[in-house]
Motif scaffolding. Structure first.
Motif, PDB file in Angstrom:
ATOM      1  N   ARG A 179       5.541 -71.950 -28.327  1.00  0.00           N
ATOM      2  CA  ARG A 179       5.683 -71.500 -30.082  1.00  0.00           C
ATOM      3  C   ARG A 179       6.059 -69.973 -30.229  1.00  0.00           C
ATOM      4  N   ASP A 181       7.095 -68.204 -27.470  1.00  0.00           N
ATOM      5  CA  ASP A 181       7.808 -68.263 -27.163  1.00  0.00           C
ATOM      6  C   ASP A 181       8.516 -67.918 -27.934  1.00  0.00           C
ATOM      7  N   ARG A 182       8.974 -68.525 -28.870  1.00  0.00           N
ATOM      8  CA  ARG A 182       9.908 -68.936 -29.719  1.00  0.00           C
ATOM      9  C   ARG A 182      10.036 -67.756 -30.802  1.00  0.00           C
ATOM     10  N   GLU A 183       8.878 -67.510 -31.994  1.00  0.00           N
ATOM     11  CA  GLU A 183       8.777 -66.944 -32.825  1.00  0.00           C
ATOM     12  C   GLU A 183       8.521 -65.649 -32.207  1.00  0.00           C
ATOM     13  N   VAL A 186      11.073 -64.624 -29.083  1.00  0.00           N
ATOM     14  CA  VAL A 186      12.593 -64.642 -28.856  1.00  0.00           C
ATOM     15  C   VAL A 186      13.189 -64.727 -27.892  1.00  0.00           C
ATOM     16  N   GLY A 188      12.923 -67.861 -25.400  1.00  0.00           N
ATOM     17  CA  GLY A 188      13.169 -69.563 -25.154  1.00  0.00           C
ATOM     18  C   GLY A 188      13.479 -69.832 -23.967  1.00  0.00           C
ATOM     19  N   THR A 282       1.117 -59.703 -28.382  1.00  0.00           N
ATOM     20  CA  THR A 282       2.247 -59.580 -27.336  1.00  0.00           C
ATOM     21  C   THR A 282       1.928 -58.304 -26.872  1.00  0.00           C
TER      22      THR A 282
END
Length: 325
Positions: A179, A181-183, A186, A188, A282
């Motif tokens: 999550r 990595d995605r949110e 960004v 994927g 991050t």
């Protein structure tokens, strides 16, 4: 998800939901007998935390969308006897919530026992050490030796790249790395692969991270609640003696981070845990991993002026005045 807890809601919306000078109708509920008012959309977990009531979580993170994957945050709705995942259940009017009832503790303990039965018994040598959230939750619940049949994961240790070590035998499938990595990042680069006991977070077609779009920012490492992901550090393993808050010095973005120090050396780096920072949870690859220059033998530790190719140490005041001029 509604208005975050603690934000004043008067004057934001009318009762009909129209922007204006009215007052948004609050929700009233009780948690462990304590009364609380919150904005519509507030989860039971956030409402409980606003009262200082601790509910354990493994998959939840304040910078990620709630997932409800681990089910450790179960609570009981006293009137109906329903068991709810507090991180994904919005508070409703006149709810009566119990966070540590016998039913909740029984279910929560069984979930942790199942996780521990599928987890390697390597806490003594695990680099996550005292920072392991699973270990902390198990200790709070009094879960020790497991009498369940162990289903150990036979995953190979992945440590080919210079930044991240992946030991998926310790993965609890909380999904925080995926999550994030995605949110947040960004990119994927990773997602869930396979089903059942073979399920794991992996790059496309199971390729190594170094052959994926992964930027090696280390966000997944900071997010991991166990020792499944860790930074590859040389000559040190375990929990740092102390942590120091600072600002990353690589560029002008102003990312906040924490330096883990042991023996006078920086041995670990992670994003600051303070709210409202520019980088949140991050960091980039440099901010997270490339701090070995701090121990460099030829590192400058005081200002110097270069005159005709010769560097001369000067006081800070003189150096700043020179820069101003």
């Amino acid at each position: 998800g509604g208005i975050p807890p603690g934000v004043p809601i008067s004057g934001l919306l009318t009762r009909d939901g129209v922007h204006g000078g009215g007052v948004l109708e609050e929700i009233h509920l009780t948690i462990n007998g304590q009364s609380v008012h919150c904005a519509p959309g507030t989860t039971i977990l956030d409402a409980a935390r606003s009262l200082g009531i601790a509910i354990p979580t493994l998959c939840h993170h304040p910078d990620l969308k709630p997932e409800g994957a681990c089910r450790i945050c179960l609570v009981e709705e006293e009137t109906a006897g329903r068991i709810l995942a507090s991180c994904v259940t919005p508070a409703a009017p006149d709810m009566a919530i119990l966070t540590h009832s016998p039913t909740v503790l029984r279910h929560r303990t069984n979930i942790v026992r199942l996780m521990m039965a599928n987890h390697p018994e390597s806490c003594v040598v695990c680099d996550q050490g005292n920072r392991c959230t699973l270990r902390a939750v198990a200790a709070d619940l009094g879960v020790g030796a497991i009498d369940l049949y162990p289903m150990k994961q036979a995953f190979l240790l992945e440590e080919a790249n210079p930044f991240i070590v992946r030991d998926l035998s310790k993965c609890i499938l909380c999904g925080r790395c995926i999550r994030a990595d995605r949110e947040l990042v960004v990119v994927g680069a990773i997602d869930y692969h396979y089903r059942g006991f073979d399920a794991r977070p992996a790059a496309v077609r199971g390729k190594p991270l170094e052959k994926s779009p992964c930027t090696f920012c280390g966000t997944c490492v900071s997010m991991c609640p166990t020792g499944a992901l860790r930074a590859k550090t040389l000559g040190y393993a375990g929990t740092p003696e102390r942590w120091s808050e600072t600002v990353c010095g690589f560029c002008g973005a102003g990312c906040s981070l924490r330096l883990g120090v042991s023996g006078g050396r920086v041995v670990d780096v992670e994003p600051s845990k303070r709210a409202g920072t520019v980088n949140r949870a991050t960091l980039c690859v440099r901010g997270h991993f490339e701090h070995d220059y701090l121990q460099a033998s030829d590192r400058l530790t005081s200002p110097a002026l270069a005159r005709e190719g010769v560097r001369t140490q000067v006081p800070w005041g003189k150096a700043v005045s020179f820069v101003v001029q």
